[in-house]
Design a protein around this motif. Structure first.
Motif, PDB file in Angstrom:
ATOM      1  N   GLY A  97       0.766  -1.235   0.000  1.00 48.75           N
ATOM      2  CA  GLY A  97       0.000   0.000   0.000  1.00 48.75           C
ATOM      3  C   GLY A  97       0.798   1.286   0.000  1.00 48.75           C
ATOM      4  N   PHE A  98       2.117   1.214  -0.158  1.00 47.39           N
ATOM      5  CA  PHE A  98       2.914   2.431  -0.086  1.00 47.39           C
ATOM      6  C   PHE A  98       2.626   3.376  -1.256  1.00 47.39           C
ATOM      7  CE2 PHE A  98       5.840  -0.597   2.227  1.00 47.39           C
ATOM      8  CZ  PHE A  98       5.491  -0.132   3.487  1.00 47.39           C
ATOM      9  N   THR A  99       2.433   2.811  -2.454  1.00 48.81           N
ATOM     10  CA  THR A  99       2.117   3.653  -3.611  1.00 48.81           C
ATOM     11  C   THR A  99       0.751   4.307  -3.429  1.00 48.81           C
ATOM     12  OG1 THR A  99       3.466   2.294  -5.088  1.00 48.81           O
ATOM     13  CG2 THR A  99       1.794   3.673  -6.107  1.00 48.81           C
ATOM     14  N   LEU A 100      -0.222   3.546  -2.968  1.00 50.04           N
ATOM     15  CA  LEU A 100      -1.550   4.108  -2.746  1.00 50.04           C
ATOM     16  C   LEU A 100      -1.514   5.215  -1.701  1.00 50.04           C
ATOM     17  CD1 LEU A 100      -4.615   4.204  -3.000  1.00 50.04           C
ATOM     18  CD2 LEU A 100      -4.748   2.290  -1.380  1.00 50.04           C
ATOM     19  N   ARG A 101      -0.854   4.993  -0.593  1.00 50.06           N
ATOM     20  CA  ARG A 101      -0.796   6.022   0.447  1.00 50.06           C
ATOM     21  C   ARG A 101      -0.118   7.283  -0.050  1.00 50.06           C
ATOM     22  NH1 ARG A 101       1.914   3.403   5.476  1.00 50.06           N
ATOM     23  NH2 ARG A 101       2.160   5.614   5.958  1.00 50.06           N
ATOM     24  N   ALA A 102       0.946   7.135  -0.840  1.00 51.34           N
ATOM     25  CA  ALA A 102       1.621   8.308  -1.383  1.00 51.34           C
ATOM     26  C   ALA A 102       0.722   9.046  -2.370  1.00 51.34           C
ATOM     27  CB  ALA A 102       2.928   7.900  -2.059  1.00 51.34           C
ATOM     28  N   ALA A 103      -0.052   8.295  -3.153  1.00 55.30           N
ATOM     29  CA  ALA A 103      -0.993   8.925  -4.081  1.00 55.30           C
ATOM     30  C   ALA A 103      -2.057   9.709  -3.326  1.00 55.30           C
ATOM     31  CB  ALA A 103      -1.640   7.871  -4.977  1.00 55.30           C
ATOM     32  N   LEU A 104      -2.595   9.117  -2.270  1.00 51.81           N
ATOM     33  CA  LEU A 104      -3.614   9.801  -1.480  1.00 51.81           C
ATOM     34  C   LEU A 104      -3.056  11.058  -0.817  1.00 51.81           C
ATOM     35  CD1 LEU A 104      -5.368   6.724   0.164  1.00 51.81           C
ATOM     36  CD2 LEU A 104      -6.337   8.260  -1.561  1.00 51.81           C
ATOM     37  N   GLY A 105      -1.777  11.034  -0.469  1.00 53.68           N
ATOM     38  CA  GLY A 105      -1.156  12.206   0.129  1.00 53.68           C
ATOM     39  C   GLY A 105      -0.871  13.312  -0.854  1.00 53.68           C
ATOM     40  N   SER A 106      -0.901  12.990  -2.152  1.00 54.87           N
ATOM     41  CA  SER A 106      -0.562  13.977  -3.184  1.00 54.87           C
ATOM     42  C   SER A 106      -1.775  14.463  -3.961  1.00 54.87           C
ATOM     43  CB  SER A 106       0.451  13.367  -4.168  1.00 54.87           C
ATOM     44  OG  SER A 106       1.635  12.975  -3.529  1.00 54.87           O
ATOM     45  N   LEU A 107      -2.678  13.559  -4.300  1.00 51.20           N
ATOM     46  CA  LEU A 107      -3.788  13.900  -5.178  1.00 51.20           C
ATOM     47  C   LEU A 107      -4.878  14.668  -4.431  1.00 51.20           C
ATOM     48  CD1 LEU A 107      -2.322  11.761  -6.928  1.00 51.20           C
ATOM     49  CD2 LEU A 107      -4.556  11.042  -7.760  1.00 51.20           C
ATOM     50  N   PRO A 108      -5.630  15.513  -5.147  1.00 51.77           N
ATOM     51  CA  PRO A 108      -6.674  16.318  -4.503  1.00 51.77           C
ATOM     52  C   PRO A 108      -7.895  15.481  -4.135  1.00 51.77           C
ATOM     53  CG  PRO A 108      -6.695  16.664  -6.873  1.00 51.77           C
ATOM     54  CD  PRO A 108      -5.492  15.822  -6.583  1.00 51.77           C
ATOM     55  N   ILE A 135      -0.047  -0.675   8.744  1.00 54.10           N
ATOM     56  CA  ILE A 135       0.779  -0.162   7.647  1.00 54.10           C
ATOM     57  C   ILE A 135      -0.088   0.586   6.633  1.00 54.10           C
ATOM     58  CG2 ILE A 135       2.215  -0.857   5.673  1.00 54.10           C
ATOM     59  CD1 ILE A 135       3.257  -3.137   7.395  1.00 54.10           C
ATOM     60  N   HIS A 136      -1.256   0.052   6.333  1.00 56.64           N
ATOM     61  CA  HIS A 136      -2.125   0.661   5.321  1.00 56.64           C
ATOM     62  C   HIS A 136      -2.872   1.887   5.844  1.00 56.64           C
ATOM     63  CE1 HIS A 136      -1.848  -2.302   1.987  1.00 56.64           C
ATOM     64  NE2 HIS A 136      -1.424  -3.081   2.966  1.00 56.64           N
ATOM     65  N   GLN A 137      -2.993   2.013   7.153  1.00 60.55           N
ATOM     66  CA  GLN A 137      -3.538   3.219   7.786  1.00 60.55           C
ATOM     67  C   GLN A 137      -4.893   3.640   7.220  1.00 60.55           C
ATOM     68  OE1 GLN A 137      -0.529   6.299   7.763  1.00 60.55           O
ATOM     69  NE2 GLN A 137       0.940   5.046   8.855  1.00 60.55           N
ATOM     70  N   GLY A 138      -5.754   2.683   6.946  1.00 58.66           N
ATOM     71  CA  GLY A 138      -7.099   3.003   6.495  1.00 58.66           C
ATOM     72  C   GLY A 138      -7.207   3.506   5.069  1.00 58.66           C
ATOM     73  N   SER A 139      -6.129   3.381   4.296  1.00 55.18           N
ATOM     74  CA  SER A 139      -6.125   3.948   2.939  1.00 55.18           C
ATOM     75  C   SER A 139      -7.165   3.292   2.033  1.00 55.18           C
ATOM     76  CB  SER A 139      -4.736   3.830   2.310  1.00 55.18           C
ATOM     77  OG  SER A 139      -4.302   2.484   2.285  1.00 55.18           O
ATOM     78  N   LEU A 140      -7.482   2.024   2.267  1.00 52.58           N
ATOM     79  CA  LEU A 140      -8.454   1.340   1.410  1.00 52.58           C
ATOM     80  C   LEU A 140      -9.863   1.880   1.619  1.00 52.58           C
ATOM     81  CD1 LEU A 140      -5.982  -0.609   1.314  1.00 52.58           C
ATOM     82  CD2 LEU A 140      -7.615  -2.477   1.108  1.00 52.58           C
ATOM     83  N   ASP A 141     -10.091   2.561   2.744  1.00 50.62           N
ATOM     84  CA  ASP A 141     -11.414   3.101   3.052  1.00 50.62           C
ATOM     85  C   ASP A 141     -11.557   4.570   2.672  1.00 50.62           C
ATOM     86  OD1 ASP A 141     -12.240   0.634   4.207  1.00 50.62           O
ATOM     87  OD2 ASP A 141     -11.124   1.147   6.021  1.00 50.62           O
ATOM     88  N   ASP A 142     -10.514   5.148   2.091  1.00 52.47           N
ATOM     89  CA  ASP A 142     -10.609   6.538   1.628  1.00 52.47           C
ATOM     90  C   ASP A 142     -11.678   6.621   0.536  1.00 52.47           C
ATOM     91  OD1 ASP A 142      -9.879   8.924  -0.162  1.00 52.47           O
ATOM     92  OD2 ASP A 142      -8.464   9.188   1.494  1.00 52.47           O
ATOM     93  N   PRO A 143     -12.572   7.617   0.580  1.00 51.45           N
ATOM     94  CA  PRO A 143     -13.654   7.695  -0.420  1.00 51.45           C
ATOM     95  C   PRO A 143     -13.168   7.871  -1.851  1.00 51.45           C
ATOM     96  CG  PRO A 143     -13.584   9.670   0.962  1.00 51.45           C
ATOM     97  CD  PRO A 143     -12.684   8.663   1.597  1.00 51.45           C
ATOM     98  N   ARG A 144     -11.915   8.242  -2.034  1.00 49.15           N
ATOM     99  CA  ARG A 144     -11.377   8.395  -3.392  1.00 49.15           C
ATOM    100  C   ARG A 144     -10.969   7.060  -4.007  1.00 49.15           C
ATOM    101  NH1 ARG A 144      -6.731  12.590  -1.923  1.00 49.15           N
ATOM    102  NH2 ARG A 144      -6.902  11.419   0.059  1.00 49.15           N
ATOM    103  N   VAL A 145     -10.973   5.978  -3.222  1.00 51.11           N
ATOM    104  CA  VAL A 145     -10.364   4.708  -3.625  1.00 51.11           C
ATOM    105  C   VAL A 145     -11.421   3.660  -3.968  1.00 51.11           C
ATOM    106  CG1 VAL A 145      -8.900   2.798  -2.865  1.00 51.11           C
ATOM    107  CG2 VAL A 145      -8.302   5.154  -2.245  1.00 51.11           C
ATOM    108  N   ASP A 146     -11.198   2.981  -5.087  1.00 55.49           N
ATOM    109  CA  ASP A 146     -11.961   1.791  -5.461  1.00 55.49           C
ATOM    110  C   ASP A 146     -10.984   0.627  -5.569  1.00 55.49           C
ATOM    111  OD1 ASP A 146     -14.590   2.991  -5.874  1.00 55.49           O
ATOM    112  OD2 ASP A 146     -13.685   3.971  -7.613  1.00 55.49           O
ATOM    113  N   ILE A 147     -11.335  -0.516  -4.986  1.00 51.48           N
ATOM    114  CA  ILE A 147     -10.509  -1.714  -5.066  1.00 51.48           C
ATOM    115  C   ILE A 147     -11.128  -2.656  -6.094  1.00 51.48           C
ATOM    116  CG2 ILE A 147      -9.528  -3.671  -3.828  1.00 51.48           C
ATOM    117  CD1 ILE A 147      -8.424  -1.001  -2.911  1.00 51.48           C
ATOM    118  N   HIS A 148     -10.321  -3.043  -7.079  1.00 46.71           N
ATOM    119  CA  HIS A 148     -10.762  -3.976  -8.121  1.00 46.71           C
ATOM    120  C   HIS A 148      -9.968  -5.260  -7.959  1.00 46.71           C
ATOM    121  CE1 HIS A 148     -11.921  -5.439 -12.138  1.00 46.71           C
ATOM    122  NE2 HIS A 148     -10.645  -5.791 -12.266  1.00 46.71           N
TER     123      HIS A 148
END
Length: 224
Positions: free
Chosen positions: A73-84, A109-122
């Motif tokens: 999840g490191f790429t996802l977390r970094a994306a969430l920290g950067s994208l609007p 480690i994932h710190q709830g990133s999968l539950d961010d409203p901007r995220v869809d898991i496929h």
């Protein structure tokens, strides 16, 4: 030193072998056979895949990003920290257990990133998702297998051959970016990107960012 404890294993679809999740204290490792694919101590190059991609598409409204491979999840977390807040991020993960691990033993480690409203898991093959879209994504980030020279599934090669790169180019919006993580340089892959019509550059980054570590290679290919 604390011993490694195996927490779980999961088969990779397509006879790709078994992933094994291991833990030693607060450290996690995902293994394929004797090869370590991911370690929770090493995240610099995975984070750079997201942050450097965003630098290349910054300023777009409602940006849409596809991340191939959840991993730790490191790429996802970094994306969430950067994208609007108006961004949409789809994470395609082939192995369902990897998502289960993210919500279970590696939740800290994932710190709830999968539950961010901007995220869809496929759950499924990122290649099929790419092929089913046209001019849809502002950025496609591939941290799949070991890079263009795969280890886990022969079918992963189809992401990085001429047909796969053509599909990625078709799925990107104008000036969109295809970003690819690899454990090593690959001059032939750079040539393929340029033959397809991408404006491509490769960047060497450290596995653990400013703290050093092995050198990994990131490609950023712009759909010109």
């Amino acid at each position: 030193m604390l011993p490694w404890i195996q927490l779980d294993s999961a088969a990779i679809p397509g006879d790709g072998g078994d992933l094994r999740l291991k833990q030693r204290g607060a450290e996690f490792s995902i293994m394929l056979g004797a090869t370590e694919l991911m370690n929770s101590r090493l995240k610099g190059s995975e984070e750079a895949l997201a942050t450097l991609s965003w630098e290349r598409i910054k300023g777009r409204s409602n940006p849409t990003m596809l991340i191939g491979g959840l991993g730790m999840g490191f790429t996802l977390r970094a994306a969430l920290g950067s994208l609007p807040q108006d961004a949409r991020i789809t994470v395609a993960e082939l192995v369902p257990a990897v998502v289960e691990w993210a919500r279970g033993p590696m939740a800290d480690i994932h710190q709830g990133s999968l539950d961010d409203p901007r995220v869809d898991i496929h759950i499924g093959d990122v290649g099929a998702l790419i092929r089913s879209h046209t001019r849809h994504y502002d950025a496609i980030l591939l941290d799949v297998d070991n890079g263009p020279d795969g280890l886990t599934r022969a079918s992963n090669d189809s992401l990085y051959d001429m047909a796969g790169l053509n599909a990625a180019k078709a799925a990107l919006r104008p000036k969109g970016v295809l970003a690819v993580w690899s454990s090593a340089p690959d001059a032939a892959f750079t040539r393929r990107l340029r033959q397809i019509g991408f404006s491509a550059e490769d960047v060497s980054v450290r596995a653990n960012g400013k703290r050093g570590g092995a050198r990994h290679t990131l490609w950023f290919a712009t759909n010109t």
